[in-house]
Structure formats: structure tokens, C-alpha cells
Design a protein around this motif. Structure first.
Motif, PDB file in Angstrom:
ATOM      1  N   PHE A  78       0.847  -1.190   0.000  1.00  0.00           N
ATOM      2  CA  PHE A  78       0.000   0.000   0.000  1.00  0.00           C
ATOM      3  C   PHE A  78       0.886   1.244   0.000  1.00  0.00           C
ATOM      4  O   PHE A  78       2.102   1.145   0.124  1.00  0.00           O
ATOM      5  N   LEU A 118      -8.020   6.163   8.870  1.00  0.00           N
ATOM      6  CA  LEU A 118      -7.536   6.718   7.604  1.00  0.00           C
ATOM      7  C   LEU A 118      -6.131   7.270   7.775  1.00  0.00           C
ATOM      8  O   LEU A 118      -5.276   7.154   6.923  1.00  0.00           O
ATOM      9  N   GLU A 119      -5.942   7.940   8.888  1.00  0.00           N
ATOM     10  CA  GLU A 119      -4.681   8.618   9.165  1.00  0.00           C
ATOM     11  C   GLU A 119      -4.466   8.656  10.671  1.00  0.00           C
ATOM     12  O   GLU A 119      -5.417   8.867  11.428  1.00  0.00           O
ATOM     13  N   GLY A 120      -3.223   8.450  11.088  1.00  0.00           N
ATOM     14  CA  GLY A 120      -2.898   8.563  12.509  1.00  0.00           C
ATOM     15  C   GLY A 120      -2.028   9.798  12.720  1.00  0.00           C
ATOM     16  O   GLY A 120      -1.145  10.083  11.910  1.00  0.00           O
ATOM     17  N   GLN A 137       1.718   5.138   1.445  1.00  0.00           N
ATOM     18  CA  GLN A 137       1.518   6.062   2.560  1.00  0.00           C
ATOM     19  C   GLN A 137       1.881   7.486   2.151  1.00  0.00           C
ATOM     20  O   GLN A 137       2.647   7.703   1.209  1.00  0.00           O
ATOM     21  N   ALA A 149      -0.754   9.161   6.776  1.00  0.00           N
ATOM     22  CA  ALA A 149      -2.015   8.817   6.108  1.00  0.00           C
ATOM     23  C   ALA A 149      -1.805   7.680   5.123  1.00  0.00           C
ATOM     24  O   ALA A 149      -0.723   7.521   4.560  1.00  0.00           O
TER      25      ALA A 149
END
Ligand code: ATP
Length: 560
Positions: A297, A373-375, A299, A427
Motif C-alpha cells: 500500500f 484513515l490517518e494517525g 503512505q 495517512a
């Protein structure tokens, strides 16, 4: 995942993930990777429309974060926010991952079912159980949310095990070594048993009186075991431990190891951020929910370096700005939420008092709950200190800040040397695309396509379509000229589609599913009075505007 707002919940649940996935396939947004060979679990390819959608989201992030410094917003220090980009390797010296804690600690405790051999993340087992078909059947409900206060009569549970239970959960201990004891317990229970306790009774074994059983078959789960999530390979010709390398599980570490390089070779000074986008790889045990949990994936990460005293201010700044950013791309409303972490969720690098929050979206498969979704995490100086220690650079990795420290005799600060603290907004690009797709998906039984994709104009992969009404009378020529003009002006933001096949209704329907915001049709009137029909995807309204005004019309509508 958390809950919950009634209206949006109903909406999110109405959108079926199967329908969204089918549209993604049909319109060339996302395909299963290696599809012609039966696929490969946890990997997804983006088709023509999907690749452009993903690029538009990545570009929006790059533009707003890196080039515009949080869209020109001033930071808590009253100055512009400074961010510089890097693009670092997927494979680095393996010591990077020892220092970051990934080699030692980047693993999820896993449990395997001794009966059906399925693998589960230990912390997911209770949730999976509450959704599993055999537990729902035992409880006599269809939804896990109805389970909370359920009580089951002991003898009724026994009858269930003999009938449906033996088929739905053949691995249960009641069919194995502990049968007699479990039967006795159930028979002797004088009051109804809470469901969660009953599940544990049914999963009982001699050594472990009340373990969770397997969510799939009711079988016995092994003790949680470490499972490293990093993919590895070897460099060079000899495949031995010495040449073992890892595919990065996050883009962040490439930033930390270049912190000194960036400080030494550019004019940035703390506070500032380093940003990068790129692929990350995790050998997720149970990839699922379409692209939400994949093994490969992308980022979009920012490491923002600040003085330790300023951490709280910068943390709040980033948390709030990132939330606004997602809202600005159309993920507004109840489907998006900001959630501060509970203390027991904090990552290994987070110290007492450090903040961490998630921006979460209510996906159809998490509804009524939310998925990350995002940290946004306060990583303290953990990573820089780790790299200082493991690289042997020690204090050389500290930042020298000439604007701080005690004042010298000449009244100027003597400077201060310190490890900056880091706020990390991290994200997921693929999860972002998935949220955008789920939000845009709008069923509409009234239109021929029955559904349209209501993309934010900035993100829509096709910005406009040009159609000649019929393939004659000079209409294709006029349409093609308009297409070429629009490509010149808007092509850098997305595709300009030209289509002369099939009826105009079918062409509109195709564009609705592709989420194209405006279609321009060249017809007989265009040739006589120089006007075209413009059709609005969302309102379905059609109006006539001058052919030579199409570019300005589109620029205004798209906000470009
Ligand atoms: P999760 O708890 O869902 O596994 P995480 O907390 O491990 O996620 P981070 O390590 O904080 O995730 O990664 C930052 C972002 O990267 C996440 O917010 C998410 O958007 C994305 N991400 C992480 N793991 C995956 C994955 N397996 N597939 C797709 N995106 C992911």
C-alpha cells in the motif's frame, strides 16, 4: 473502530461494499492483482480511472502539505509552516529496522485454530467472535450489536450444540475432550448465562478453563505467537542472514535517517517537516475489506520536527489541520471523525502524556463503527534517539538551534543542542482513495446508471467529457477541437474524455459512473448559434452556454 451517528450509519450501511467493488471493476478503478492467475490475496491494481484518482489524491496532499505549507496556514509559532520532501528507498540497511523496533517488535500476536487451522490476530478474536455466524446463531440474532445484554439458558445452549451447533461450530470443545464437564456446567446452571460467558464455557479445555474459541469453527486456539509483518529478501548472490534485507513497512524511517542530511544541506531549521509518499509493505495476516488492509500500500507521511517544549502546540495544530484537509476533499459530515486514543492503545514510542489521534472514516464494512484513515502521533524523540544510538552517531544527530539557549555576554543566545520531538501525521493513500470511493458512491434509482460517483471536483479522475450528439454534420470535428482545447487547459488535473459511440443517454450514464462532473454536447444548434449543452452530474440540470465560454465555465466550476 468505534461508533456511531444514526443517520450517517444508515447511509453507510445502505452502500454495499459488493456494489462498490463491482463498480470499481466495471469502470476500471481497481482490479484484483494477478487476476488472470486467480489473484493474490492482499494485493490490488489500479486501472486507468483508479490510477488517476489515486494520483489526484496524492497530488492534493503534496500540493497542500509540501508546496503550500499547509495551504499557507501559519503555525502555532506565528510563522509559515515549512515542509520539504524526500524520496527514499524501499530497501535500506537492515539496521534501520532494528533501530526503529520493527525487527524486534513489528509483529502482531497471532493465534491459530488447532481444528480449522485459520489464523487470527489475538486482539481481533473477541470482535470476530461477536460477528461470527455460529455465535450470532447461538444468540438467536443477526447483528453483533444486538448481543450486548443477551442471556442464554444453559439447557437451550445444550440443545443448540446438539443441533445447529454441531454443523456451525464443529470444533467446539463440547464435541471434544471437555464434553462431560461442559454438559454438566450447562445443565446445572440455574440462571440464564450471559453470552460472552457462554462462549468461553463452550471453548473450555482442560488446561485453559475459559479461553476464546475459534470464531470460524469454535475450535481451540493456540497461545498468541509473534508473527513478523515485514517482507524480506536478500541482496547479492548469497541468500544468508547477513544479506537479508526488508521491504519497508512504513515510509517514516526513510525520513528519520535523512534528518541530518536535510538539515546539513538545506536552509530549513526546527520547526520544520519532512514529507514523503511511497509504497510500504506489510505481510498482513488477514488482508481484507478490499484495499483497506492490503499487503502492499502507499503512505503519505510527514515527520514534523519541533522543540520538545512546543510538542503539544504542534500536535494540536496538525491534528486539527489534517482533519480539515480531509473534510475539504468531500469527506465531511458524520462519516468522518477525529478520535483521541485511549492510553492503552498508544504505540511503543509514545510516552506518558504524548498524544495520538486517528482520523477515521465510517466505511460500509465498518459501519456503524469507523476505520483508521490517518494517525497523528507525537513520536517524541524516540526515532532520532534510536538512530543516534544504533548508528553510533550519538549526539551528532542532535539539532543545533542557534536561536535558543542562555544569553551570552553580547546578549545573543548561545544556542541549544537537542533531539527534536516529532509529530507524525501518517495517512494511507489507498485507504484515502477507498474512503473517497465509498463517500462518492451515490445510488440513484432515477437515472439510467442507477448510481453515480459524486467525486469532489478536485479528485474526479475525469474532469470533463465532450460528446458530438451524432457522428456526422461536422459535429465530431467541433467536439474534437473543444476536447483539444480543454486538454491544453485542464489535462494536467485529470482526463478530458471524448466519446462518440452509443446514444447520448448511454454516454451520460457511463460518465455518471465514472464521476465526471460535466459533459459538453455538441449538437445541431452548436453549428448554427455557437452554443453547447452542458450537463451537471449532480443536479442533472442541462443548460446552454457559448462554445467559447466552456473553458472558463469549467475553470470556475472546478475551482481551478
Ligand atoms: P491498522 O491499525 O489499521 O493496522 P496502523 O495503526 O498499523 O493501522 P500505521 O502504522 O499508523 O497504521 O500506518 C499509517 C497509515 O497507513 C494508516 O492510517 C493507514 O491509512 C495506512 N495503512 C496501514 N496499514 C495498512 C494496510 N495494511 N493497508 C492499507 N493501508 C494501511
Amino acid at each position: 473502530m468505534t461508533d456511531n451517528a444514526p443517520d450517517a450509519t444508515a447511509d453507510a450501511q445502505k452502500k454495499s461494499m459488493d456494489d462498490i467493488m463491482a463498480l470499481c471493476k466495471r469502470r476500471g478503478l481497481i482490479y484484483q492483482a494477478s487476476e488472470i492467475y486467480g489473484g493474490i490475496n492482499g494485493f490490488w491494481d489500479y486501472g486507468p480511472l483508479g490510477a488517476q484518482l489515486k494520483k489526484n489524491l496524492r497530488d492534493a496532499w503534496w500540493n497542500d502539505v509540501v508546496l503550500m505549507g499547509c495551504n499557507g496556514k501559519t503555525g502555532p509559532n506565528g510563522k509559515p509552516v515549512r515542509i520539504v520532501p524526500v524520496d527514499t528507498c524501499i530497501i535500506q540497511n537492515p539496521k534501520v529496522w532494528e533501530a526503529s523496533g520493527h525487527v524486534g517488535g513489528f509483529s502482531d500476536p497471532m493465534q491459530t485454530c488447532r481444528q480449522c487451522k485459520k489464523l487470527f490476530r489475538a486482539d481481533h478474536v473477541p470482535d470476530l467472535l461477536s460477528k461470527s455466524s455460529w455465535v450470532c446463531d447461538l444468540a438467536g440474532v443477526t447483528e453483533k450489536d444486538e448481543q450486548e445484554s443477551i442471556l442464554v439458558d444453559g439447557t437451550a445452549a445444550l440443545t443448540w450444540t446438539k443441533k445447529k451447533g454441531s454443523k456451525l461450530a464443529p470444533g467446539l470443545a463440547v464435541f471434544r475432550d471437555q464434553a462431560n464437564e461442559i454438559i454438566a456446567t450447562l445443565k446445572s446452571s440455574t440462571a440464564p448465562i450471559p453470552l460472552t460467558m457462554l462462549i468461553r464455557i463452550l471453548g473450555a479445555t482442560t488446561e485453559k478453563p475459559s479461553p476464546w474459541p475459534c470464531p470460524n469453527c469454535g475450535g481451540e486456539l493456540t497461545e498468541p505467537r509473534e508473527f513478523n509483518l515485514m517482507f524480506f529478501s536478500y541482496t547479492g548472490a548469497v541468500f544468508d542472514e547477513e544479506n537479508k534485507v526488508y521491504l519497508r513497512p512504513e515510509t517514516a524511517q526513510g525520513i528519520f535517517i535523512n534528518f541530518k542530511n536535510v538539515v546539513d544541506t538545506t536552509r530549513v531549521g526546527v520547526p520544520f517537516g519532512i514529507a514523503q509518499t511511497g509504497k510500504a509493505f506489510r505481510n498482513e495476516v488477514t488482508p481484507r475489506n478490499f484495499t483497506f488492509r492490503s499487503r502492499e500500500f502507499e503512505q503519505m507521511e510527514i515527520e514534523f520536527f519541533c522543540h520538545p517544549d512546543d510538542t503539544a502546540d504542534w500536535y494540536a495544530f496538525w491534528r486539527d489541520w489534517r482533519m480539515k484537509w480531509w473534510q475539504g476533499l468531500g469527506l465531511a459530515g458524520d462519516n468522518l471523525q477525529l478520535r483521541e486514543h485511549d492510553r492503552d492503545e498508544l504505540a511503543h514510542y509514545a510516552k506518558e502524556g504524548a498524544g495520538t489521534s486517528d482520523i477515521e472514516y465510517r466505511f460500509p464494512f465498518t459501519a456503524p463503527g469507523f476505520g483508521e484513515l490517518e494517525g497523528i502521533a507525537d513520536r517524541t524523540d524516540f526515532d532520532l534517539r534510536q538512530h543516534a544510538e544504533h548508528s553510533g552517531l550519538g549526539d551528532k544527530l542532535k539539532y543545533f538551534d542557534p536561536t535558543r539557549g542562555e544569553l551570552a555576554k553580547n546578549g545573543q543566545p548561545k544556542g541549544e543542542r537537542y533531539f527534536p520531538h516529532v509529530i507524525e501525521p501518517s495517512a494511507g493513500l489507498d485507504r484515502g482513495v477507498l474512503a473517497v470511493l465509498c463517500e462518492a458512491y451515490t445510488p440513484d434509482p432515477g437515472r439510467p446508471s442507477k448510481v453515480y460517483m459524486k467525486f469532489h471536483p478536485r479528485l474526479s479522475p475525469i474532469k470533463a467529457a465532450v460528446f458530438p450528439l451524432v457522428k456526422k454534420d461536422g459535429m465530431p470535428e467541433v467536439a474534437d477541437k473543444l476536447r483539444a482545447e480543454l486538454v491544453q487547459r485542464f489535462g494536467r488535473y485529470g482526463a478530458i474524455e471524448y466519446d462518440e459511440k452509443q446514444s447520448i443517454g448511454k454516454r451520460y450514464a457511463r460518465m455518471d459512473e465514472a464521476g465526471c462532473p460535466f459533459c459538453f454536447t455538441i449538437d445541431g444548434e452548436t453549428l448554427t448559434d455557437g452554443t453547447v449543452t452542458v450537463r451537471d452530474r449532480d443536479t442533472l440540470a442541462q443548460e446552454r452556454i457559448a462554445l467559447d465560454a466552456v473553458g472558463d465555465f469549467l475553470a470556475e466550476k472546478l475551482g481551478l
